[in-house]
Design a protein around this motif. Structure first.
Motif, PDB file in Angstrom:
ATOM      1  N   PRO A   1       0.834  -1.213   0.000  1.00  0.00           N
ATOM      2  CA  PRO A   1       0.000   0.000   0.000  1.00  0.00           C
ATOM      3  C   PRO A   1       0.866   1.259   0.000  1.00  0.00           C
ATOM      4  CG  PRO A   1       0.091  -0.957   2.203  1.00  0.00           C
ATOM      5  CD  PRO A   1       0.834  -1.909   1.304  1.00  0.00           C
ATOM      6  N   ASP A   2       0.368   2.310  -0.662  1.00  0.00           N
ATOM      7  CA  ASP A   2       1.058   3.607  -0.554  1.00  0.00           C
ATOM      8  C   ASP A   2       0.219   4.576   0.292  1.00  0.00           C
ATOM      9  OD1 ASP A   2      -1.034   4.333  -2.172  1.00  0.00           O
ATOM     10  OD2 ASP A   2       0.188   4.621  -3.976  1.00  0.00           O
ATOM     11  N   PHE A   3      -0.942   4.079   0.755  1.00  0.00           N
ATOM     12  CA  PHE A   3      -1.849   4.814   1.647  1.00  0.00           C
ATOM     13  C   PHE A   3      -2.425   6.085   1.016  1.00  0.00           C
ATOM     14  CE2 PHE A   3       1.010   2.418   4.499  1.00  0.00           C
ATOM     15  CZ  PHE A   3       0.063   1.530   4.989  1.00  0.00           C
ATOM     16  N   SER A   4      -2.313   6.214  -0.317  1.00  0.00           N
ATOM     17  CA  SER A   4      -3.035   7.293  -1.003  1.00  0.00           C
ATOM     18  C   SER A   4      -3.974   6.653  -2.027  1.00  0.00           C
ATOM     19  CB  SER A   4      -2.074   8.295  -1.645  1.00  0.00           C
ATOM     20  OG  SER A   4      -1.210   7.646  -2.547  1.00  0.00           O
ATOM     21  N   SER A   5      -3.395   6.087  -3.108  1.00  0.00           N
ATOM     22  CA  SER A   5      -4.262   5.404  -4.083  1.00  0.00           C
ATOM     23  C   SER A   5      -4.500   3.936  -3.698  1.00  0.00           C
ATOM     24  CB  SER A   5      -3.655   5.490  -5.480  1.00  0.00           C
ATOM     25  OG  SER A   5      -2.360   4.915  -5.477  1.00  0.00           O
ATOM     26  N   ILE A   6      -3.497   3.321  -3.035  1.00  0.00           N
ATOM     27  CA  ILE A   6      -3.656   1.920  -2.602  1.00  0.00           C
ATOM     28  C   ILE A   6      -3.705   1.920  -1.071  1.00  0.00           C
ATOM     29  CG2 ILE A   6      -2.693  -0.415  -2.690  1.00  0.00           C
ATOM     30  CD1 ILE A   6      -1.002   0.579  -5.129  1.00  0.00           C
ATOM     31  N   LYS A   7      -4.909   1.745  -0.541  1.00  0.00           N
ATOM     32  CA  LYS A   7      -5.079   1.822   0.922  1.00  0.00           C
ATOM     33  C   LYS A   7      -4.634   0.531   1.612  1.00  0.00           C
ATOM     34  CE  LYS A   7      -7.235   5.907   1.321  1.00  0.00           C
ATOM     35  NZ  LYS A   7      -6.699   6.551   0.124  1.00  0.00           N
ATOM     36  N   LYS A   8      -4.795  -0.604   0.912  1.00  0.00           N
ATOM     37  CA  LYS A   8      -4.490  -1.897   1.520  1.00  0.00           C
ATOM     38  C   LYS A   8      -3.739  -2.748   0.500  1.00  0.00           C
ATOM     39  CE  LYS A   8      -6.900  -5.675   3.920  1.00  0.00           C
ATOM     40  NZ  LYS A   8      -7.164  -6.844   3.099  1.00  0.00           N
ATOM     41  N   GLY A   9      -2.678  -3.411   0.966  1.00  0.00           N
ATOM     42  CA  GLY A   9      -1.894  -4.259   0.066  1.00  0.00           C
ATOM     43  C   GLY A   9      -2.713  -5.428  -0.457  1.00  0.00           C
ATOM     44  N   PHE A  10      -2.290  -5.968  -1.599  1.00  0.00           N
ATOM     45  CA  PHE A  10      -2.998  -7.127  -2.158  1.00  0.00           C
ATOM     46  C   PHE A  10      -2.044  -7.974  -2.987  1.00  0.00           C
ATOM     47  CE2 PHE A  10      -3.327  -3.676  -5.196  1.00  0.00           C
ATOM     48  CZ  PHE A  10      -3.104  -4.283  -6.424  1.00  0.00           C
ATOM     49  N   CYS A  11      -2.443  -9.212  -3.209  1.00  0.00           N
ATOM     50  CA  CYS A  11      -1.644 -10.162  -3.988  1.00  0.00           C
ATOM     51  C   CYS A  11      -2.080 -10.074  -5.450  1.00  0.00           C
ATOM     52  CB  CYS A  11      -1.900 -11.551  -3.439  1.00  0.00           C
ATOM     53  SG  CYS A  11      -0.668 -12.734  -3.933  1.00  0.00           S
ATOM     54  N   LYS A  12      -1.114  -9.905  -6.355  1.00  0.00           N
ATOM     55  CA  LYS A  12      -1.458  -9.823  -7.789  1.00  0.00           C
ATOM     56  C   LYS A  12      -1.974 -11.185  -8.270  1.00  0.00           C
ATOM     57  CE  LYS A  12       1.053  -6.248 -10.279  1.00  0.00           C
ATOM     58  NZ  LYS A  12      -0.172  -5.588 -10.718  1.00  0.00           N
ATOM     59  N   PRO A  13      -3.020 -11.183  -9.078  1.00  0.00           N
ATOM     60  CA  PRO A  13      -3.463 -12.459  -9.665  1.00  0.00           C
ATOM     61  C   PRO A  13      -2.321 -13.076 -10.482  1.00  0.00           C
ATOM     62  CG  PRO A  13      -5.062 -10.709 -10.084  1.00  0.00           C
ATOM     63  CD  PRO A  13      -3.856 -10.053  -9.505  1.00  0.00           C
ATOM     64  N   ARG A  14      -2.256 -14.385 -10.476  1.00  0.00           N
ATOM     65  CA  ARG A  14      -1.139 -15.094 -11.131  1.00  0.00           C
ATOM     66  C   ARG A  14      -1.016 -14.696 -12.603  1.00  0.00           C
ATOM     67  NH1 ARG A  14       3.152 -18.065  -9.892  1.00  0.00           N
ATOM     68  NH2 ARG A  14       3.745 -19.520 -11.489  1.00  0.00           N
ATOM     69  N   GLU A  15      -2.167 -14.516 -13.277  1.00  0.00           N
ATOM     70  CA  GLU A  15      -2.114 -14.205 -14.711  1.00  0.00           C
ATOM     71  C   GLU A  15      -1.588 -12.798 -14.994  1.00  0.00           C
ATOM     72  OE1 GLU A  15      -6.368 -13.756 -13.175  1.00  0.00           O
ATOM     73  OE2 GLU A  15      -4.750 -15.225 -13.051  1.00  0.00           O
ATOM     74  N   GLU A  16      -1.572 -11.942 -13.964  1.00  0.00           N
ATOM     75  CA  GLU A  16      -1.060 -10.574 -14.159  1.00  0.00           C
ATOM     76  C   GLU A  16       0.412 -10.438 -13.766  1.00  0.00           C
ATOM     77  OE1 GLU A  16      -3.416  -7.537 -12.319  1.00  0.00           O
ATOM     78  OE2 GLU A  16      -5.307  -8.430 -13.005  1.00  0.00           O
ATOM     79  N   MET A  17       1.005 -11.528 -13.272  1.00  0.00           N
ATOM     80  CA  MET A  17       2.404 -11.440 -12.835  1.00  0.00           C
ATOM     81  C   MET A  17       3.360 -11.317 -14.018  1.00  0.00           C
ATOM     82  SD  MET A  17       2.583 -14.101  -9.616  1.00  0.00           S
ATOM     83  CE  MET A  17       4.369 -14.146  -9.633  1.00  0.00           C
ATOM     84  N   ASN A  18       4.373 -10.504 -13.841  1.00  0.00           N
ATOM     85  CA  ASN A  18       5.389 -10.312 -14.875  1.00  0.00           C
ATOM     86  C   ASN A  18       6.645 -11.081 -14.454  1.00  0.00           C
ATOM     87  OD1 ASN A  18       7.323  -9.439 -16.648  1.00  0.00           O
ATOM     88  ND2 ASN A  18       6.895  -7.246 -16.393  1.00  0.00           N
ATOM     89  N   PHE A  19       6.892 -12.217 -15.129  1.00  0.00           N
ATOM     90  CA  PHE A  19       8.011 -13.076 -14.717  1.00  0.00           C
ATOM     91  C   PHE A  19       9.345 -12.610 -15.291  1.00  0.00           C
ATOM     92  CE2 PHE A  19       4.253 -15.746 -14.273  1.00  0.00           C
ATOM     93  CZ  PHE A  19       4.452 -16.278 -13.018  1.00  0.00           C
ATOM     94  N   THR A  20       9.298 -11.730 -16.282  1.00  0.00           N
ATOM     95  CA  THR A  20      10.546 -11.356 -16.974  1.00  0.00           C
ATOM     96  C   THR A  20      11.303 -10.222 -16.281  1.00  0.00           C
ATOM     97  OG1 THR A  20       9.238  -9.912 -18.404  1.00  0.00           O
ATOM     98  CG2 THR A  20       9.732 -12.123 -19.226  1.00  0.00           C
ATOM     99  N   GLY A  21      10.583  -9.308 -15.677  1.00  0.00           N
ATOM    100  CA  GLY A  21      11.298  -8.183 -15.064  1.00  0.00           C
ATOM    101  C   GLY A  21      10.392  -7.364 -14.188  1.00  0.00           C
ATOM    102  N   LYS A  22      10.689  -6.083 -14.046  1.00  0.00           N
ATOM    103  CA  LYS A  22       9.935  -5.228 -13.141  1.00  0.00           C
ATOM    104  C   LYS A  22       8.671  -4.708 -13.820  1.00  0.00           C
ATOM    105  CE  LYS A  22      13.743  -3.800 -10.219  1.00  0.00           C
ATOM    106  NZ  LYS A  22      14.503  -2.693  -9.641  1.00  0.00           N
ATOM    107  N   TYR A  23       7.739  -4.278 -12.983  1.00  0.00           N
ATOM    108  CA  TYR A  23       6.515  -3.676 -13.494  1.00  0.00           C
ATOM    109  C   TYR A  23       6.787  -2.219 -13.858  1.00  0.00           C
ATOM    110  CZ  TYR A  23       4.200  -7.787 -11.596  1.00  0.00           C
ATOM    111  OH  TYR A  23       3.818  -9.080 -11.339  1.00  0.00           O
ATOM    112  N   LYS A  24       6.057  -1.735 -14.866  1.00  0.00           N
ATOM    113  CA  LYS A  24       6.296  -0.358 -15.335  1.00  0.00           C
ATOM    114  C   LYS A  24       5.591   0.673 -14.464  1.00  0.00           C
ATOM    115  CE  LYS A  24       7.107  -1.744 -20.104  1.00  0.00           C
ATOM    116  NZ  LYS A  24       6.506  -1.897 -21.441  1.00  0.00           N
ATOM    117  N   SER A  25       4.497   0.270 -13.855  1.00  0.00           N
ATOM    118  CA  SER A  25       3.727   1.244 -13.069  1.00  0.00           C
ATOM    119  C   SER A  25       4.492   1.621 -11.800  1.00  0.00           C
ATOM    120  CB  SER A  25       2.370   0.652 -12.706  1.00  0.00           C
ATOM    121  OG  SER A  25       2.571  -0.388 -11.770  1.00  0.00           O
TER     122      SER A  25
END
Length: 309
Positions: A152-176
């Protein structure tokens, strides 16, 4: 408005000085008309016997924030010879996870609340530790244990969450701009401490061993009854796979001719509270409490005699 009667839970084998201070606070400072000090496990056992009136015995596993207690009960009375305490609880698991993440990825030693949420969201109890450990070392999509957790960053993301498996990026870092924790063997290695405290240098038995040890301290004719009435309570029992692992290990340690049954209530956290609610409605409840008049006349002695903590 004031509350006339209070029921309050305390740990097993609480220090006498703490008990006496609590009596003074309840009766002298807050002026309760009556009070009952009791163990959470006793309330759980009361709830269990209420639902299973044909049973004479049960053994309660209470794995909470600070430690884990294993307590046998017979006809509603706790059997003190069988009480076993393991110094592993939710706080230790969270702290250990903080240390692992801080060492491997990101300094989170001051983020107890966030990492506690990570633990509750992604950790599970392994049914085959070595096989899961092997899987956790594989690369890319073959690693079915790996999960990405968005902090969480406590502004746009109030509570942490687990990314769905199909959205995981196995090759490198996320762009967002999301801050990600990548978790693999931590997911099952942390709850494993409940089963093998020696993994982190705590020389104590794990829960299944302690259960069997506790039952072995009971009279021989009662032992089969305890094996078929194992009750799991406390927040740590909510880890996925916890009940199955306890059953599997106790089954392997118990005599083959004994039936083993492990019961996990729908809400193991509120189970003692439900037992307390039933107890308060019991017609004998007034006999169990100590009134302020009793306390003023007899002092701490009457509490020691009645509460049997």
């Amino acid at each position: 408005m004031y509350i006339s009667t209070l029921m309050i839970t305390e740990p097993y084998f609480n220090f006498t000085s703490i008990q006496e201070s609590m009596n003074e606070i309840l009766f002298e400072e807050y002026q309760f008309q009556a009070a009952l000090r009791i163990n959470a496990g006793s309330l759980s056992a009361h709830r269990y016997f209420h639902e299973n009136s044909q049973e004479l015995c049960c053994i309660v596993v209470d794995s909470g924030f600070s430690f884990t207690h294993i307590v046998p009960y017979c006809r509603g009375k706790k059997m003190k010879d069988g009480i076993c305490r393991i110094n592993v609880g939710g706080k230790l698991l969270t702290n250990h996870l903080k240390e692992i993440i801080s060492y491997r990825q990101l300094h989170v030693m001051d983020e107890t609340h966030v990492i506690n949420q990570v633990k509750e969201d992604v950790c599970y109890v392994s049914q085959d530790f070595y096989n899961d450990m092997h899987t956790a070392q594989l690369k890319g999509e073959d690693n079915t244990v790996m999960r990405d957790y968005v902090l969480p960053d406590f502004s746009s993301i109030k509570k942490g969450f687990c990314k769905p498996r199909e959205e995981m990026n196995f090759t490198g870092k996320y762009k967002s701009g999301e801050q990600i924790l990548r978790l693999a063997n931590e997911r099952f290695a942390v709850p494993e401490m409940l089963f093998h405290p020696s993994d982190i240098g705590i020389q104590e038995m794990g829960i299944p061993e302690a259960l069997v040890n506790s039952i072995n301290n009971m009279p021989e004719e009662m032992q089969p009854h305890f094996y078929k009435n194992i009750v799991l309570t406390g927040g740590n029992t909510l880890f996925p796979g916890f009940r199955d692992r306890v059953y599997k290990e106790v089954r392997s340690l118990a005599p083959t001719d004994f039936q083993v049954s492990v019961v996990q209530p729908p809400n193991p956290i509120s189970y003692p509270w439900e037992g307390g609610k039933l107890l308060a409605e019991n017609p004998d409840f007034d006999e169990m409490v100590v009134t302020r008049e009793d306390y003023e006349e007899n002092g701490h002695f009457i509490c020691e005699e009645k509460f049997d903590i």
